[in-house]
Design an enzyme around this catalytic site. Structure first.
Site, short mmCIF file in Angstrom:
data_model
loop_
_atom_site.label_atom_id
_atom_site.label_comp_id
_atom_site.label_asym_id
_atom_site.label_seq_id
_atom_site.Cartn_x
_atom_site.Cartn_y
_atom_site.Cartn_z
N GLU A 105 -5.06 -8.94 0.07
CA GLU A 105 -5.88 -8.66 2.22
C GLU A 105 -7.06 -8.10 1.67
OE1 GLU A 105 -4.24 -5.09 4.36
OE2 GLU A 105 -2.27 -5.75 3.85
N GLU A 135 0.66 -0.74 -0.06
CA GLU A 135 0.23 0.08 -0.05
C GLU A 135 0.44 1.02 0.25
OE1 GLU A 135 -2.60 -0.27 3.00
OE2 GLU A 135 -3.73 -1.90 2.68
O1 IFM Z 1 -4.72 -3.33 8.82
C1 IFM Z 1 -3.89 -2.31 8.01
C2 IFM Z 1 -2.49 -3.10 6.94
O2 IFM Z 1 -2.13 -3.46 7.74
C3 IFM Z 1 -2.89 -2.50 5.71
N1 IFM Z 1 -4.30 -2.65 4.85
C4 IFM Z 1 -4.88 -2.26 5.63
C5 IFM Z 1 -5.51 -3.12 6.91
C6 IFM Z 1 -6.26 -2.65 8.07
O3 IFM Z 1 -6.49 -1.82 8.12
#
Ligand code: IFM
Length: 451
Positions: free
Chosen positions: A359, A173
């Site tokens: 994710e 990210e």
């Molecule tokens: O916890 C985070 C992760 O570190 C990165 N993506 C989003 C998740 C939830 O906020």
């Protein structure tokens, strides 16, 4: 909450080679911040600043995964996972910022071996936000020397683990690294300067592109990609003004990353809006960023709705929060169709050859019942509907090859501390006991084909 259609999900719907796993990150689960020669990260420092973390906590202990990793890997195996995405803590790898720290490297060697012994494919994220503080003191991601330090670190880790690990994710990210870290100040290092944030976003992308040949040289059969947090962006109304604002927002949120990664350069409309804040580049950067990857990782959580707001920030727009929509306890809109839309878009507009959902998950206020079980019907429904949305994208021809639930464990949720629980396993932070939640049990049954 669950429709019949969602309950029709079977592992076989996604193909025999599909990867199923969970994702985590080092600072969010490891703890042991003073052990094994680890040095301070920007998150250790940020957490000491009053008011930065909602519950005043830090990742100092987190899930104590540094000591409990065998048990956590057993849980993954028992779940039927065939892949696990985790990140390396860069501050464990260099003691003084320069000299390799063998004890830190050995931790990840053990973890990788532990996964392989259990038949689980390791997926390593090289950077998930825990920059060594010593590099921050030299300017962090705003300066080019951090790019060079990152390349050295990538070279070292891919040499040391490359014979055992094929799958590498350069960054998690980049939008968050740059914009939360340097624009809104919500994340470490907590700066608030748009121009610096834009420069960081470029430096992070450049470091990704420059790392690719290093990884390929060290890991001949490497599969390399980057994990992007993308958000479907909708206009708050049908007005031309709101539509234009949504387009501007999409430029900085999504196209700023996708366009250069797929060889289109930075989006002209976003560059024009930035004016003097546009990033300074070195010769060859755009070519490096556009180097071919093997896959793109999509981290999907929620869509954003944008209204025109002249004079409001560099994008002259603001996020609005429509009423009457389903939300998680975090307040994030639940919109599984957004996952289908994004996957279709990545394929249609960028021709992505291989996509992983790196994710996806939700946070709710879980409470163990008197019998010790943790019932989380809302997370279960979220999971089922997002898997169905992913299957729909695959039906439409998107080459999705794997899914990593966020997250294996409840963990340190950055500026929210331990208030937000995202785990498929509940963690009692007082005892460190793990309990697979109802959603985790369902995921296990799906993966094991016992439902
Ligand atoms: O916890 C985070 C992760 O570190 C990165 N993506 C989003 C998740 C939830 O906020």
């Amino acid at each position: 909450m669950t429709s019949n259609k969602d309950q029709d999900l079977q592992r076989s719907d996604f193909g025999a080679d599909f990867l199923w796993g969970c994702a985590t990150s080092s600072y969010q689960i490891e703890g042991a911040v003073h052990e094994g020669g680890r040095v301070e990260s920007i998150w250790d420092r940020f957490c000491t600043q009053p008011g930065k973390i909602r519950d005043g906590s830090s990742g100092a202990v987190a899930c104590d995964h540094y000591h409990r990793w065998p048990q956590d890997l057993d849980m993954l195996k028992d779940m039927g996972a065939n892949a696990y995405r985790f990140s390396i803590a860069w501050p464990r790898i260099y003691g003084d910022g320069k000299t390799p720290n063998e004890e830190g490297i050995a931790f990840y060697e053990k973890l990788v071996d532990g996964l392989l012994e259990r038949g689980i494919e390791p997926w390593i994220t090289l950077y998930h936000w825990d920059l060594p503080q010593v590099l921050q003191e030299q300017g962090g991601w705003a300066v080019r020397s951090t790019v060079n330090a990152y390349l050295e670190y990538v070279d070292l880790m891919t040499r040391r683990l490359g014979s055992r690990v094929r799958h590498w994710i350069t960054h998690n990210e980049p939008w968050c690294t740059a914009m939360h870290g340097y624009w809104d100040g919500m994340h470490a290092p907590g700066m608030k300067d748009f121009r610096t944030a834009v420069q960081c976003s470029h430096n992070v992308l450049a470091s990704h592109g420059l790392a690719l040949p290093i990884i390929r040289r060290n890991v001949p059969d490497a599969r390399v990609g980057i994990a992007l947090s993308l958000h479907p962006t909708y206009a708050a109304s049908d007005s031309a003004e709101d539509k234009a604002a949504a387009q501007r927002h999409d430029g900085l949120r999504n196209r700023w990353y996708l366009d250069p990664l797929y060889g289109k350069g930075y989006p002209a409309d976003t560059l024009a809006l930035m004016g003097a804040d546009a990033p300074k580049m070195e010769a060859g950067d755009l070519e490096a960023i556009a180097r071919k990857t093997d896959f793109v990782g999509l981290n999907y959580y929620f869509p954003e709705v944008i209204a025109d707001a002249p004079g409001h920030g560099p994008l002259h727009g603001r996020i609005v929060h429509p009423e009457g929509v389903e939300r998680t306890a975090f307040g994030w809109q639940v919109a599984p169709e957004g996952l289908t839309d994004l996957l279709v878009r990545i394929r249609r507009d960028y021709g992505a050859q291989e996509v992983y959902v790196t994710e996806n998950g939700s946070s709710y206020e879980d409470v163990p019942g008197p019998d010790g079980t943790v019932q989380d019907p809302q997370r279960l429904s979220y999971l089922q509907r997002h898997l169905a949305a992913m299957r729909e994208a695959m039906r439409q021809g998107v080459p999705v090859k794997g899914y990593f639930a966020w997250s294996l464990l409840d963990n340190f949720e950055w500026a929210e501390g331990y208030i937000r629980r995202f785990g498929l396993a509940y963690v009692d932070f007082a005892t460190q006991q793990r309990t697979l939640k109802q959603s985790g049990q369902w995921y296990r049954a799906l993966l094991k084909g016992t439902r």
